[in-house]
Structures are given as C-alpha cells and as structure tokens.
Scaffold this active site. Structure first.
Site, PDB file in Angstrom:
ATOM      1  N   LEU A 105      40.876  31.276  -8.915  1.00 39.11           N
ATOM      2  CA  LEU A 105      42.109  31.507  -8.165  1.00 39.11           C
ATOM      3  C   LEU A 105      41.739  31.463  -6.686  1.00 39.11           C
ATOM      4  CD1 LEU A 105      43.923  34.466  -9.996  1.00 39.11           C
ATOM      5  CD2 LEU A 105      44.557  32.054  -9.998  1.00 39.11           C
ATOM      6  N   ASP A 106      42.612  30.904  -5.868  1.00 32.37           N
ATOM      7  CA  ASP A 106      42.340  30.826  -4.440  1.00 32.37           C
ATOM      8  C   ASP A 106      42.130  32.210  -3.835  1.00 32.37           C
ATOM      9  OD1 ASP A 106      42.722  28.090  -4.617  1.00 32.37           O
ATOM     10  OD2 ASP A 106      44.843  28.216  -4.068  1.00 32.37           O
ATOM     11  N   TYR A 107      41.460  32.221  -2.707  1.00 30.26           N
ATOM     12  CA  TYR A 107      41.156  33.451  -1.964  1.00 30.26           C
ATOM     13  C   TYR A 107      42.413  34.309  -1.761  1.00 30.26           C
ATOM     14  CZ  TYR A 107      39.343  36.304   1.934  1.00 30.26           C
ATOM     15  OH  TYR A 107      38.956  37.334   2.746  1.00 30.26           O
ATOM     16  N   THR A 109      45.254  34.161  -3.468  1.00 32.33           N
ATOM     17  CA  THR A 109      46.089  34.255  -4.661  1.00 32.33           C
ATOM     18  C   THR A 109      45.611  35.404  -5.541  1.00 32.33           C
ATOM     19  OG1 THR A 109      46.493  31.870  -4.623  1.00 32.33           O
ATOM     20  CG2 THR A 109      46.926  33.003  -6.697  1.00 32.33           C
TER      21      THR A 109
END
Length: 244
Positions: A105-107, A109
């Site tokens: 998951l993105d930083y 998110t």
C-alpha cells in the site's frame, strides 16, 4: 534424497526466502544444495531431516504465519527503509518469523495489508491472473458524473498503462465542500493506481483506504493494530485464488 516429503522449491518458498518461481530458477542455476550436493533438477522432494542451503545460506524452515495489519498512513510497505522511515514490520516486534507484506500500500494509503513468511502463499495471492478483489474507499476533490465514473471502469490511460476498476460506486457527495466518496474494486495492483486513475480525471485524492482484500476486512482493528488470520481464512484465500 527421498520420494516422500514436499518438493524442494515449495519448501524454499514456504520459508519466506523467495517466491516459488524464483526458487525454481535458483535450483536451475545451481544455487541450491541438498545435503551437501548441488541440485539442479525439478521434482526433488525433501523432508524436515534434509539440510537445504540456498545461495550459501542454510534454510531454516519457519512455521508459516499469516497476519492482517490495519496499515496507518505514513508507513512504508516494506521490511526496511534506507531513509529510516517507519515500515509495516515495525508493528510486529514480538513476531519471531521473517514476515513480509503481500503486495503493498502506498505511503499515504491506509487499510488492509496482509503479511506472511509463506512465499508460495504470497505469490499465489499476488499473481495477476488470480484477480483477487481489492476494495478501496477514496475521498476526492470534486464530484464526478456518471460518464466519468464509467471511464474508471472502461479504463484510464496513465503513462504507458491502461488502468481499470472492475467496479465503481459513488457512495456520497458533499455539494458544499465539493468532495465525493468513491468505492473502487481493483484486480490489478499497479503503482499508485487509484490515485493515478482519479487524478487523470481531474479528481485528486484527499484520502485513500483499502477497505477489503477479497473477504478480509478491518473489523475490530484500529490503525496500527494487527491480528493473525485464522486457518479457515488462510484456506479460503488460497481456495479463492486457485479457482479464479
């Protein structure tokens, strides 16, 4: 060598060292020793009594473990970060096994992130052809119309990618603040996919959360908390991936 037990590449993958496909490649390249001898053939089976060395490092077969983390925003989906930022494995200080995230998951998110030390299980879930549902909730600036929402389903071109959602629902709008809440279900997992899709349409994401991975949700957890998956959940995830 024995005809009983499990295939060598499967045992290597289950140890968390690498994926099954990569393990097979390492065997063919002569990087795996079994009981002191280099093995370069597929189909060799091993038991707990066999000594396996992968790329010069003895293999310690760990008990497979499976976790669900409610990943907070501002955390890297990795086991380490060269910039010293917080990583998801920092939440598992008491877990002895060498776990790693299944996908990322993105930083910025938050939401559902699965972690394990079972490389074969991780590879199974991440393989694109298995099309596991990943459900995201995005808060965006602006209010898209039906035609624009349909484009998210049809496909949005971003750089060299065509990014698609298999399902899109407009959950709510705030006419005063000019914001919307959108639910998107993806099968792919391309880098920053949800953000890129919505930004291409002119609706920048203010907040993004992965609400569900297949049938696994965040019930009972707060951001930064985790729990072990039950054997039933692990078996269901494996079965869902294998039949898709």
């Amino acid at each position: 060598m024995t005809n009983n037990g499990e295939r060598l590449q499967k045992v290597i993958a289950q140890s968390g060292v690498t994926s099954r496909r990569k393990a097979e490649q390492m065997i063919l390249e002569g990087k795996v020793k079994l009981n002191g001898e280099i093995v370069q053939e597929m189909g060799v089976k091993v038991t707990a009594n066999d000594e396996i060395v992968v790329d010069g490092v003895p293999l310690e077969k760990e008990t497979p473990v499976y976790f669900l983390l409610y990943k907070p925003r501002g955390v890297i989906s990795s086991v380490k970060d060269d910039k010293g930022r917080k990583v998801v494995t920092d939440y598992f200080k008491t877990v002895e096994q060498r776990i790693f995230p299944i996908g990322r998951l993105d930083y910025d998110t938050s939401g559902v992130l699965l972690l394990t030390n079972d490389g074969e299980f991780a590879n199974l879930l991440m393989h694109p052809r298995h099309e596991m549902d990943k459900v995201y909730i995005a808060k965006v600036r602006g209010i898209p119309n039906k035609k624009e929402l349909a484009l998210l389903h049809k496909g949005i071109r971003s750089d060299k990618d065509v990014l698609k959602a298999v399902q899109v629902n407009l959950l709510s709008t705030d006419q005063q603040k000019k914001t919307s809440i959108i639910e998107l279900t993806l099968h792919e997992g391309k880098n920053r996919q949800v953000r890129r899709m919505l930004e291409e349409l002119g609706y920048p994401v203010m907040k993004l959360k992965r609400e569900r991975y297949d049938f696994i949700g965040l019930e009972g957890l707060n951001a930064g908390e985790y729990r072990a998956l039950t054997p039933k959940e692990v078996n269901q995830l494996r079965a869902h991936a294998q039949k898709l």
